[in-house]
Every structure is written in structure tokens, then in C-alpha cells.
Design a protein around this motif. Structure first.
Motif, PDB file in Angstrom:
ATOM      1  N   GLY A 276      59.861 -50.740  32.251  1.00 14.85           N
ATOM      2  CA  GLY A 276      60.757 -52.313  33.189  1.00 14.85           C
ATOM      3  C   GLY A 276      61.659 -52.200  32.387  1.00 14.85           C
ATOM      4  N   VAL A 277      62.752 -51.834  31.087  1.00 15.56           N
ATOM      5  CA  VAL A 277      63.673 -51.549  30.656  1.00 15.56           C
ATOM      6  C   VAL A 277      64.299 -51.272  31.604  1.00 15.56           C
ATOM      7  CG1 VAL A 277      64.901 -51.291  28.500  1.00 15.56           C
ATOM      8  CG2 VAL A 277      62.437 -51.759  28.371  1.00 15.56           C
TER       9      VAL A 277
ATOM     10  N   ALA B 114      67.604 -53.353  33.423  1.00 18.72           N
ATOM     11  CA  ALA B 114      68.704 -53.207  33.138  1.00 18.72           C
ATOM     12  C   ALA B 114      69.589 -52.690  35.136  1.00 18.72           C
ATOM     13  CB  ALA B 114      68.538 -51.945  32.702  1.00 18.72           C
ATOM     14  N   GLU B 115      68.472 -52.151  35.816  1.00 17.41           N
ATOM     15  CA  GLU B 115      69.529 -52.174  37.226  1.00 17.41           C
ATOM     16  C   GLU B 115      69.498 -52.972  37.655  1.00 17.41           C
ATOM     17  OE1 GLU B 115      68.238 -48.374  39.633  1.00 17.41           O
ATOM     18  OE2 GLU B 115      66.789 -50.370  40.095  1.00 17.41           O
ATOM     19  N   GLN B 116      68.482 -54.094  38.195  1.00 18.26           N
ATOM     20  CA  GLN B 116      68.913 -55.422  38.305  1.00 18.26           C
ATOM     21  C   GLN B 116      70.064 -56.255  37.664  1.00 18.26           C
ATOM     22  OE1 GLN B 116      67.241 -56.574  40.871  1.00 18.26           O
ATOM     23  NE2 GLN B 116      66.457 -54.299  40.664  1.00 18.26           N
ATOM     24  N   ILE B 117      70.097 -55.736  36.451  1.00 21.24           N
ATOM     25  CA  ILE B 117      70.993 -56.710  35.893  1.00 21.24           C
ATOM     26  C   ILE B 117      72.770 -56.509  36.211  1.00 21.24           C
ATOM     27  CG2 ILE B 117      71.828 -57.462  33.599  1.00 21.24           C
ATOM     28  CD1 ILE B 117      69.426 -58.157  32.859  1.00 21.24           C
ATOM     29  N   VAL B 118      72.586 -55.682  36.055  1.00 19.62           N
ATOM     30  CA  VAL B 118      74.065 -54.174  36.385  1.00 19.62           C
ATOM     31  C   VAL B 118      73.702 -55.064  38.139  1.00 19.62           C
ATOM     32  CG1 VAL B 118      74.995 -52.242  37.690  1.00 19.62           C
ATOM     33  CG2 VAL B 118      73.756 -52.836  34.944  1.00 19.62           C
ATOM     34  N   LYS B 119      73.103 -55.011  39.019  1.00 17.45           N
ATOM     35  CA  LYS B 119      72.977 -55.908  40.704  1.00 17.45           C
ATOM     36  C   LYS B 119      73.879 -56.755  40.354  1.00 17.45           C
ATOM     37  CE  LYS B 119      70.052 -52.624  42.848  1.00 17.45           C
ATOM     38  NZ  LYS B 119      69.040 -52.128  43.194  1.00 17.45           N
ATOM     39  N   ARG B 120      73.413 -57.405  39.363  1.00 14.69           N
ATOM     40  CA  ARG B 120      74.233 -58.943  39.640  1.00 14.69           C
ATOM     41  C   ARG B 120      75.590 -59.332  38.996  1.00 14.69           C
ATOM     42  NH1 ARG B 120      70.274 -61.203  36.524  1.00 14.69           N
ATOM     43  NH2 ARG B 120      68.251 -60.317  37.810  1.00 14.69           N
ATOM     44  N   VAL B 121      76.093 -57.880  38.440  1.00 15.25           N
ATOM     45  CA  VAL B 121      77.476 -58.006  38.136  1.00 15.25           C
ATOM     46  C   VAL B 121      78.675 -58.024  39.144  1.00 15.25           C
ATOM     47  CG1 VAL B 121      79.808 -56.382  36.090  1.00 15.25           C
ATOM     48  CG2 VAL B 121      77.151 -56.678  35.488  1.00 15.25           C
ATOM     49  N   PRO B 122      79.334 -59.343  39.160  1.00 17.98           N
ATOM     50  CA  PRO B 122      80.712 -58.737  40.633  1.00 17.98           C
ATOM     51  C   PRO B 122      82.032 -58.434  39.611  1.00 17.98           C
ATOM     52  CG  PRO B 122      80.870 -60.885  38.440  1.00 17.98           C
ATOM     53  CD  PRO B 122      79.722 -59.931  37.896  1.00 17.98           C
ATOM     54  N   GLY B 123      81.173 -57.835  41.529  1.00 12.98           N
ATOM     55  CA  GLY B 123      82.471 -56.789  42.131  1.00 12.98           C
ATOM     56  C   GLY B 123      81.367 -55.107  41.908  1.00 12.98           C
ATOM     57  N   VAL B 124      80.076 -55.345  41.409  1.00 10.38           N
ATOM     58  CA  VAL B 124      79.424 -54.379  41.289  1.00 10.38           C
ATOM     59  C   VAL B 124      77.839 -54.166  42.705  1.00 10.38           C
ATOM     60  CG1 VAL B 124      76.879 -53.399  41.018  1.00 10.38           C
ATOM     61  CG2 VAL B 124      78.597 -53.629  39.748  1.00 10.38           C
ATOM     62  N   THR B 125      78.492 -52.596  44.347  1.00  8.51           N
ATOM     63  CA  THR B 125      78.050 -52.924  44.912  1.00  8.51           C
ATOM     64  C   THR B 125      75.938 -52.248  45.003  1.00  8.51           C
ATOM     65  OG1 THR B 125      79.794 -50.746  45.668  1.00  8.51           O
ATOM     66  CG2 THR B 125      79.388 -52.873  46.285  1.00  8.51           C
TER      67      THR B 125
ATOM     68  N   GLY C 267      68.687 -44.703  35.844  1.00  6.52           N
ATOM     69  CA  GLY C 267      67.060 -43.604  35.524  1.00  6.52           C
ATOM     70  C   GLY C 267      66.992 -43.315  34.243  1.00  6.52           C
ATOM     71  N   LEU C 268      65.690 -43.312  33.957  1.00  4.33           N
ATOM     72  CA  LEU C 268      65.833 -42.950  32.598  1.00  4.33           C
ATOM     73  C   LEU C 268      65.197 -40.652  32.433  1.00  4.33           C
ATOM     74  CD1 LEU C 268      61.842 -44.983  32.269  1.00  4.33           C
ATOM     75  CD2 LEU C 268      63.908 -45.418  31.596  1.00  4.33           C
TER      76      LEU C 268
ATOM     77  N   GLU D 254      73.471 -56.531  27.322  1.00  3.64           N
ATOM     78  CA  GLU D 254      73.729 -56.838  26.156  1.00  3.64           C
ATOM     79  C   GLU D 254      71.967 -57.596  25.770  1.00  3.64           C
ATOM     80  OE1 GLU D 254      76.669 -58.158  24.302  1.00  3.64           O
ATOM     81  OE2 GLU D 254      77.167 -56.086  23.685  1.00  3.64           O
ATOM     82  N   THR D 255      71.914 -58.319  27.107  1.00  3.55           N
ATOM     83  CA  THR D 255      70.855 -59.413  27.473  1.00  3.55           C
ATOM     84  C   THR D 255      69.050 -58.234  27.391  1.00  3.55           C
ATOM     85  OG1 THR D 255      71.005 -59.683  29.735  1.00  3.55           O
ATOM     86  CG2 THR D 255      72.062 -60.620  28.309  1.00  3.55           C
ATOM     87  N   VAL D 256      69.537 -57.293  28.344  1.00  7.15           N
ATOM     88  CA  VAL D 256      68.594 -56.163  28.302  1.00  7.15           C
ATOM     89  C   VAL D 256      68.213 -55.935  26.723  1.00  7.15           C
ATOM     90  CG1 VAL D 256      67.611 -53.955  29.244  1.00  7.15           C
ATOM     91  CG2 VAL D 256      69.458 -56.085  30.512  1.00  7.15           C
ATOM     92  N   LYS D 257      66.600 -56.356  26.597  1.00  8.40           N
ATOM     93  CA  LYS D 257      65.653 -55.354  24.906  1.00  8.40           C
ATOM     94  C   LYS D 257      65.051 -54.610  25.319  1.00  8.40           C
ATOM     95  CE  LYS D 257      68.318 -59.658  22.895  1.00  8.40           C
ATOM     96  NZ  LYS D 257      69.889 -59.260  23.155  1.00  8.40           N
ATOM     97  N   LEU D 258      65.150 -53.217  24.144  1.00  5.47           N
ATOM     98  CA  LEU D 258      64.064 -52.231  24.370  1.00  5.47           C
ATOM     99  C   LEU D 258      63.027 -53.438  23.334  1.00  5.47           C
ATOM    100  CD1 LEU D 258      66.695 -49.580  23.536  1.00  5.47           C
ATOM    101  CD2 LEU D 258      64.693 -49.371  25.032  1.00  5.47           C
ATOM    102  N   PRO D 259      61.737 -52.419  23.114  1.00  5.11           N
ATOM    103  CA  PRO D 259      60.437 -53.263  22.695  1.00  5.11           C
ATOM    104  C   PRO D 259      60.733 -53.647  20.799  1.00  5.11           C
ATOM    105  CG  PRO D 259      59.655 -51.420  23.874  1.00  5.11           C
ATOM    106  CD  PRO D 259      61.226 -51.691  24.205  1.00  5.11           C
ATOM    107  N   ASP D 260      62.027 -52.373  20.365  1.00 10.91           N
ATOM    108  CA  ASP D 260      62.084 -53.541  19.030  1.00 10.91           C
ATOM    109  C   ASP D 260      62.699 -53.861  18.657  1.00 10.91           C
ATOM    110  OD1 ASP D 260      64.183 -51.851  19.763  1.00 10.91           O
ATOM    111  OD2 ASP D 260      64.466 -50.077  18.849  1.00 10.91           O
ATOM    112  N   GLY D 261      63.495 -54.907  19.827  1.00 15.32           N
ATOM    113  CA  GLY D 261      64.652 -55.774  19.801  1.00 15.32           C
ATOM    114  C   GLY D 261      65.638 -55.211  20.171  1.00 15.32           C
ATOM    115  N   LYS D 262      66.153 -54.223  19.895  1.00 16.10           N
ATOM    116  CA  LYS D 262      67.442 -53.677  19.662  1.00 16.10           C
ATOM    117  C   LYS D 262      67.932 -53.681  21.529  1.00 16.10           C
ATOM    118  CE  LYS D 262      68.392 -50.448  16.459  1.00 16.10           C
ATOM    119  NZ  LYS D 262      68.060 -49.300  15.857  1.00 16.10           N
ATOM    120  N   SER D 263      69.254 -54.539  21.464  1.00  9.76           N
ATOM    121  CA  SER D 263      69.608 -54.374  23.047  1.00  9.76           C
ATOM    122  C   SER D 263      69.876 -53.199  23.187  1.00  9.76           C
ATOM    123  CB  SER D 263      71.131 -55.732  23.143  1.00  9.76           C
ATOM    124  OG  SER D 263      72.191 -54.268  22.453  1.00  9.76           O
TER     125      SER D 263
END
Ligand code: ADP
Length: 375
Positions: free
Chosen positions: A55-56, A60-71, A76-77, A13-22
Motif C-alpha cells: 500500500g505504501v 508513493a507512486e500515485q503521489i509522485v505521478k501528481r507532481v508537476p512535470g512528472v510524466t 518498487g519494493l 513526505e505525505t506518505v507514511k509507514l505503519p510506524d508513522g515515519k514519513s
């Protein structure tokens, strides 16, 4: 608590697209696959948005990597599938693919440091496409060129076995994956990243995102040629790949009977449809050469490829016999061009490698291909 899809969506949800939507609210996420701590999904884009949304994708990939339990996370696009729908059991029809291929092909950004990217493809599986890609890459390396091979055959990655390579790629400080290296060739394969079962989940849209990532997020360094071992066949997934990879040209591998069945012609037509020049056809398993007496028998009816190539105006690159030495060395991870470079089979691959390199360097490959019609 085991990791679940909601944990991932909450983080995104913290990852935003250029139009502002999560990202989750945008309806662009494919299904999120979680396998043993590894999270895989794609973001649906129009082909024209690929650069703008890179960039999005990476945040997204960096944020998911930080979620506890994610190895591990692989994001991809994809332009392969409508947003918000569930994954299909196989390659899915494309929304916008075949209708606008020429523009997509010509606008693709190359890979910095990589001079030419060529695809090795076949109309169907089992014709020796992977074996040929491996030995062609080694043949090009034997010419003194800097060569990499990308195993894009996501349904059945064979390059780790062909090169006798195992292990996980290291990640550089710039967060790129280091290709593994053997016999002077840099090798990247989905087979290094996930086990075979997981690879099978990578259907439809995932195939394209995996390829994009392996192309662009690998520290290839300077290469004269990057050989891409494509998945077999000429379906929508293959067409999307051909369309979205900055290819200088394509080589079609065919057996004599495959030619008779028009499969190879479909391969030629697929690349022409997306304006990728066909560098030529290789006839594999052209004739049977007996390992005991050396007698050569054209068991599949030999010579069809040359005639067929002439008919469709595609260069004939050469033929490789069906020989035990080629199969055995492939199975053992000791490919013939690397381990018996002076033998007749290596010489056959080398002659093909010379023709491919000459075509690439002559610039012929960059000329638009003529249109052909398939009866
Ligand atoms: P594909 O990538 O088209 O599915 P592979 O390269 O995996 O095909 O080859 C299929 C099988 O045929 C493998 O066992 C391989 O060792 C064997 N093979 C490929 N080319 C030859 C050849 N010229 N002579 C003998 N065996 C071959």
C-alpha cells in the motif's frame, strides 16, 4: 524549472509507514532516478514486509505521478540492498537473500488468474535464452494454452524484437498495464516502457522492483503459463529474482560448450538453492544444420547436455539445432514456431513445450528438489 529530486522527496513526505515515519525520513528510499520526467526509485523492505508495504508503495507512486512535470513513475519494493545507500554500478550483494531463501519462496503470493509461472534462465548470456523463451511460449500456445511472456531481462530486453512488437502498453481503469499481444501470446517487456539507455540505469535493486511491478501490475488475465525470460547469469540479482517470484519451476537453456564450462550447472544450483524445481535443461545450438545441404554437424561437440542432465538428476527436455532459419526469423520478429509451425525446428520446440506442460500439470514441479553439491 526542471524537475528535481527535492520536489519528489517533498511530495513523499505525505506518505507514511505503519510506524508513522514519513517515507523520506525512514531511510528506506533508494536513490531517486529522474529521466526525462520519469521518476524511478524503490523502497527497501525486508522480504517478510512485502505484502504489508504494498500500500505504501502504490501511494508513493500515485503521489509522485501528481507532481508537476512528472510524466511517469515507477516505484518498487526491494529487498536487494541496505536502505539509504547510493546505487551500485551493478547488481549488489544481498543483505538477507541467500540465508533464508526457502521461507521467502514458499510464502510468495501467486498472481491471481495465472496458473503456473516458469523461469527460463541460463548460466551466461548469448546462449539463446530469449529466443528459446519466445519459441517455448509459442509452443505452449500452440498446445491450446493461454500463455504470457514476461521479459525480465532488464539489461537487454529482446522480446519486443522477437515478437515484432512496438508501442506502449495501455493502462486499464484499474491502473494496470495491458500486455501487448502477438501470435496469441501476451507480452510484457521493460523494452515497451523505457528506452534502452534508461533500462541500463535499472541496476541492482531496481531490477527487482521492475520485475515485481511487471509481474503484479500487468493485467495478465487468465493464463495457463507465464514464461519469465530471466536476465542471464547466476549472480545475486538473478538469485533474488528467483527467490521473490512465485515460480512453479525453471528451465535452463545451455549450449554444449556452456555445459562443459559448468555455467548451466550453476543455473541449476541457483534454482535449487531457492527451492524452485528445475523442470529440465534445453540444449540450444546443439548441432549445426546446413541450410543448403541439410547436413548436420555437431560443431560444438553434441550430446553433452543429455549426459550432464542425467548426471545431475535434471530432466533433459530436448535439443534445438543451430540453424539460420531460427536466427533470421528471430531477428525479423517472425519467430519460427509462429511462422513455420510444421517445420522441423518448430516441432523441436513443440516437443519441449509438451514436456514442460506435462511436468507442470503432473504436479512434479511442486515437489521439493533434491540438494546437489557443486564441485
Ligand atoms: P540470450 O538471450 O541467451 O542472450 P538470444 O536468444 O538473444 O540469447 O540469442 C543470441 C543470438 O543467437 C541471437 O542472434 C539469436 O537469433 C541467435 N540464436 C539463438 N538460438 C539460435 C539457434 N538455435 N540457431 C541459430 N541462431 C540462434
Amino acid at each position: 524549472m526542471p524537475l528535481n529530486r527535492d520536489d519528489i522527496l517533498r511530495a513523499l513526505e505525505t506518505v507514511k509507514l505503519p510506524d508513522g515515519k514519513s517515507l523520506p525520513a525512514s531511510g528506506r528510499l533508494t536513490d531517486v532516478v529522474i529521466n526525462d520526467g520519469k521518476v524511478i526509485f524503490a523502497i527497501t523492505v525486508d522480504p517478510s514486509e512485502v505484502n504489508a508495504l504494498e500500500g505504501v508503495r502504490s501511494s508513493a507512486e500515485q503521489i509522485v505521478k501528481r507532481v508537476p512535470g512528472v510524466t511517469g513513475a515507477l516505484v518498487g519494493l526491494t529487498a536487494d540492498k541496505a536502505a539509504g545507500s547510493s546505487p551500485a554500478p551493478g547488481p549488489t550483494p544481498m543483505r538477507s537473500g541467500p540465508k533464508n531463501p526457502p521461507a521467502a519462496t514458499s510464502k510468495l503470493a501467486g498472481i491471481p488468474g495465472v496458473k503456473h509461472i516458469i523461469a527460463v534462465a541460463s548460466g551466461k548470456g548469448g546462449v539463446g535464452k530469449s529466443t528459446t523463451s519466445c519459441n517455448l511460449a509459442l509452443g505452449l500456445a500452440a498446445l491450446g494454452l493461454k500463455i504470457g511472456i514476461l521479459d525480465a531481462d532488464i539489461y537487454g530486453p529482446s522480446q519486443p524484437k522477437l515478437f515484432g512488437l512496438r508501442g506502449k502498453p495501455r493502462v486499464t481503469p484499474e491502473r494496470k498495464m495491458e500486455p501487448l499481444e502477438r501470435y496469441g501470446v501476451k507480452v510484457m517487456s521493460i523494452g515497451f516502457l523505457v528506452d534502452e539507455e534508461t533500462a541500463m540505469i535499472w541496476r541492482g535493486p531496481m531490477v527487482m522492483s521492475a520485475l515485481t511491478q511487471m509481474l503484479r501490475e500487468v493485467a495478465w488475465g487468465d493464463l495457463d503459463v507465464l514464461v519469465v525470460d530471466m536476465p542471464p547469469g547466476t549472480g545475486d540479482a538473478q538469485l533474488t529474482m528467483a527467490q521473490q517470484t512465485p515460480l512453479a519451476g525453471a528451465v535452463i537453456v545451455s549450449t554444449p560448450q556452456d555445459l562443459a564450462l559448468l555455467d548451466a550447472r550453476r543455473g541449476v544450483a541457483m534454482f535449487r538453492k531457492v527451492n524452485v524445481p528445475v523442470l529440465g535443461v534445453i540444449e540450444n545450438m546443439a548441432n549445426f544444420s546446413c541450410p543448403n545441404c541439410g547436413h548436420v554437424s555437431p560443431i560444438f561437440g553434441h550430446g553433452g547436455a543429455r549426459a550432464e542432465a542425467e548426471k545431475t538428476g535434471v530432466p533433459f527436455l530436448g535439443e534445438i539445432p543451430l540453424h539460420m532459419e531460427i536466427r533470421e526469423t528471430s531477428d525479423e520478429g517472425r519467430p519460427v514456431v509462429a511462422t513455420a509451425p510444421d517445420g522441423p525446428h518448430s516441432q523441436a520446440y513443440l516437443a519441449i513445450a509438451r514436456k514442460v506442460w506435462a511436468t507442470l500439470e503432473s504436479g512434479v514441479a511442486s515437489k521439493p528438489a533434491p540438494k546437489i553439491v557443486i564441485e
